[in-house]
Design a protein around this motif. Structure first.
Motif, PDB file in Angstrom:
ATOM      1  N   SER A 266     -53.370  55.159   7.405  1.00 20.81           N
ATOM      2  CA  SER A 266     -52.298  54.484   6.694  1.00 20.81           C
ATOM      3  C   SER A 266     -51.686  55.388   5.622  1.00 20.81           C
ATOM      4  O   SER A 266     -50.501  55.298   5.330  1.00 20.81           O
ATOM      5  CB  SER A 266     -52.798  53.184   6.069  1.00 20.81           C
ATOM      6  OG  SER A 266     -53.793  53.442   5.107  1.00 20.81           O
ATOM      7  N   ILE A 267     -52.495  56.259   5.016  1.00 22.81           N
ATOM      8  CA  ILE A 267     -51.966  57.191   4.024  1.00 22.81           C
ATOM      9  C   ILE A 267     -51.013  58.178   4.682  1.00 22.81           C
ATOM     10  O   ILE A 267     -49.948  58.498   4.132  1.00 22.81           O
ATOM     11  CB  ILE A 267     -53.118  57.913   3.291  1.00 22.81           C
ATOM     12  CG1 ILE A 267     -53.768  56.958   2.287  1.00 22.81           C
ATOM     13  CG2 ILE A 267     -52.615  59.177   2.585  1.00 22.81           C
ATOM     14  CD1 ILE A 267     -54.931  57.535   1.528  1.00 22.81           C
TER      15      ILE A 267
ATOM     16  N   ASN B  73     -56.414  58.536  -1.640  1.00 26.40           N
ATOM     17  CA  ASN B  73     -55.276  57.783  -2.160  1.00 26.40           C
ATOM     18  C   ASN B  73     -54.018  58.627  -2.100  1.00 26.40           C
ATOM     19  O   ASN B  73     -54.079  59.860  -1.937  1.00 26.40           O
ATOM     20  CB  ASN B  73     -55.520  57.339  -3.602  1.00 26.40           C
ATOM     21  CG  ASN B  73     -55.747  58.518  -4.532  1.00 26.40           C
ATOM     22  OD1 ASN B  73     -54.807  59.122  -5.037  1.00 26.40           O
ATOM     23  ND2 ASN B  73     -57.008  58.860  -4.754  1.00 26.40           N
TER      24      ASN B  73
ATOM     25  N   GLU C 150     -42.424  57.578   2.820  1.00 31.85           N
ATOM     26  CA  GLU C 150     -41.918  57.947   1.499  1.00 31.85           C
ATOM     27  C   GLU C 150     -41.091  59.232   1.560  1.00 31.85           C
ATOM     28  O   GLU C 150     -40.043  59.345   0.913  1.00 31.85           O
ATOM     29  CB  GLU C 150     -43.081  58.099   0.518  1.00 31.85           C
ATOM     30  CG  GLU C 150     -43.811  56.803   0.225  1.00 31.85           C
ATOM     31  CD  GLU C 150     -42.904  55.760  -0.399  1.00 31.85           C
ATOM     32  OE1 GLU C 150     -42.572  55.902  -1.584  1.00 31.85           O
ATOM     33  OE2 GLU C 150     -42.526  54.797   0.306  1.00 31.85           O
TER      34      GLU C 150
ATOM     35  N   ALA D  87     -50.873  53.951  -2.028  1.00 26.05           N
ATOM     36  CA  ALA D  87     -51.553  53.600  -0.783  1.00 26.05           C
ATOM     37  C   ALA D  87     -53.019  53.985  -0.928  1.00 26.05           C
ATOM     38  O   ALA D  87     -53.330  55.098  -1.354  1.00 26.05           O
ATOM     39  CB  ALA D  87     -50.926  54.325   0.405  1.00 26.05           C
ATOM     40  N   HIS D  88     -53.907  53.060  -0.574  1.00 28.38           N
ATOM     41  CA  HIS D  88     -55.346  53.314  -0.694  1.00 28.38           C
ATOM     42  C   HIS D  88     -56.105  52.878   0.553  1.00 28.38           C
ATOM     43  O   HIS D  88     -57.317  52.807   0.528  1.00 28.38           O
ATOM     44  CB  HIS D  88     -55.938  52.528  -1.878  1.00 28.38           C
ATOM     45  CG  HIS D  88     -55.260  52.784  -3.180  1.00 28.38           C
ATOM     46  ND1 HIS D  88     -55.486  53.903  -3.948  1.00 28.38           N
ATOM     47  CD2 HIS D  88     -54.345  52.044  -3.861  1.00 28.38           C
ATOM     48  CE1 HIS D  88     -54.751  53.846  -5.042  1.00 28.38           C
ATOM     49  NE2 HIS D  88     -54.047  52.732  -5.018  1.00 28.38           N
ATOM     50  N   ASN D  89     -55.435  52.595   1.653  1.00 24.44           N
ATOM     51  CA  ASN D  89     -56.059  51.844   2.745  1.00 24.44           C
ATOM     52  C   ASN D  89     -56.507  52.705   3.919  1.00 24.44           C
ATOM     53  O   ASN D  89     -56.348  52.342   5.074  1.00 24.44           O
ATOM     54  CB  ASN D  89     -55.086  50.773   3.259  1.00 24.44           C
ATOM     55  CG  ASN D  89     -54.741  49.775   2.185  1.00 24.44           C
ATOM     56  OD1 ASN D  89     -55.575  49.429   1.371  1.00 24.44           O
ATOM     57  ND2 ASN D  89     -53.501  49.323   2.173  1.00 24.44           N
TER      58      ASN D  89
ATOM     59  N   PHE E 119     -47.884  56.240   5.321  1.00 21.63           N
ATOM     60  CA  PHE E 119     -47.248  55.983   4.026  1.00 21.63           C
ATOM     61  C   PHE E 119     -46.483  57.216   3.559  1.00 21.63           C
ATOM     62  O   PHE E 119     -45.324  57.109   3.115  1.00 21.63           O
ATOM     63  CB  PHE E 119     -48.320  55.592   3.011  1.00 21.63           C
ATOM     64  CG  PHE E 119     -47.853  55.544   1.577  1.00 21.63           C
ATOM     65  CD1 PHE E 119     -47.203  54.430   1.087  1.00 21.63           C
ATOM     66  CD2 PHE E 119     -48.093  56.607   0.725  1.00 21.63           C
ATOM     67  CE1 PHE E 119     -46.782  54.377  -0.237  1.00 21.63           C
ATOM     68  CE2 PHE E 119     -47.686  56.565  -0.596  1.00 21.63           C
ATOM     69  CZ  PHE E 119     -47.022  55.452  -1.083  1.00 21.63           C
ATOM     70  N   CYS E 120     -47.102  58.385   3.649  1.00 21.96           N
ATOM     71  CA  CYS E 120     -46.443  59.617   3.201  1.00 21.96           C
ATOM     72  C   CYS E 120     -45.212  59.919   4.052  1.00 21.96           C
ATOM     73  O   CYS E 120     -44.183  60.366   3.523  1.00 21.96           O
ATOM     74  CB  CYS E 120     -47.424  60.782   3.256  1.00 21.96           C
ATOM     75  SG  CYS E 120     -48.744  60.692   2.022  1.00 21.96           S
TER      76      CYS E 120
END
Length: 217
Positions: free
Chosen positions: A107-108, A197, A115, A101-103, A111-112
């Motif tokens: 969003s990170i 990231n 996951e 994820a880089h956005n 994302f975490c």
């Protein structure tokens, strides 16, 4: 209500360990090297059962630990960029693949959370203002507020290879998110950072061989 959720493979104690084996987990970097991401990947692989001894890689002559060290040592002093980290995970051939994820910081964080809900550890990277090098730590948990059925995350719980070893705890640092800003925090330090990231370490599903039906001669 404040809630902290951790990866289930962690076993807190006087020394943080792997729940299934009791082997020590925390792998600490030195003052001169830039190998924080490498330490994080080793700990992530241990949480996934791909390594049994993440703190003694250089002393192994064979097995997955030796294979990891053979790949890692050329990068130890200068570290890995995010794209190099993804390639490094792919090329290990230890039954894992990267997901990135880089956005942006919001969003990170999401994302975490996704996951970790799938029990996948994550390497998160950030940069401190006016610092030359980026840094990385392993995300092993998430912190947030629970309101009825809704959980709103606001912090990542970290194992930072450059910080002090966690004692009677499952993390030694936090990344706290506040709107578009993020802060890195330990017991003794707190400063703003730019989160850049996140790379999750995902086990590759092994499908059983297809069963061919038919008459036996």
């Amino acid at each position: 209500m404040l809630i902290q959720k951790f990866h289930p493979a962690l076993q807190p104690g006087l020394q943080l360990a792997l729940a299934d084996s009791g082997n020590p987990l925390f792998s600490r970097k030195g003052h001169w090297d830039s190998g924080s991401a490498l330490h994080c990947v080793a700990m992530a692989l241990a949480l996934l059962g791909k390594l049994t001894d993440p703190i003694a890689l250089a002393r192994r002559d064979d097995g997955p630990e030796a294979a990891f060290w053979d790949r890692a040592w050329p990068h130890y002093l200068h570290g890995l960029t995010p794209s190099e980290l993804e390639s490094f995970v792919w090329e290990l051939n230890l039954g894992v693949r990267p997901g990135a994820a880089h956005n942006g910081q919001g969003s990170i964080l999401n994302f975490c959370e996704r996951e970790l809900n799938r029990e996948r550890p994550i390497v998160v990277g950030w940069r401190r203002r006016r610092a030359r090098d980026a840094h990385a730590a392993l995300v092993v948990g998430i912190e947030g507020r629970q309101h009825k059925r809704a959980f709103q995350p606001h912090a990542l719980l970290l194992l930072d290879p450059a910080a002090a070893e966690a004692k009677l705890a499952a993390c030694n640092a936090r990344l706290v998110f506040n709107d578009e800003r993020a802060s890195y925090m330990t017991e003794t330090h707190a400063y703003p950072v730019t989160v850049e990231n996140a790379v999750s370490i995902r086990p590759i599903a092994r499908h059983p061989p297809a069963v061919i039906s038919g008459d036996c001669a």
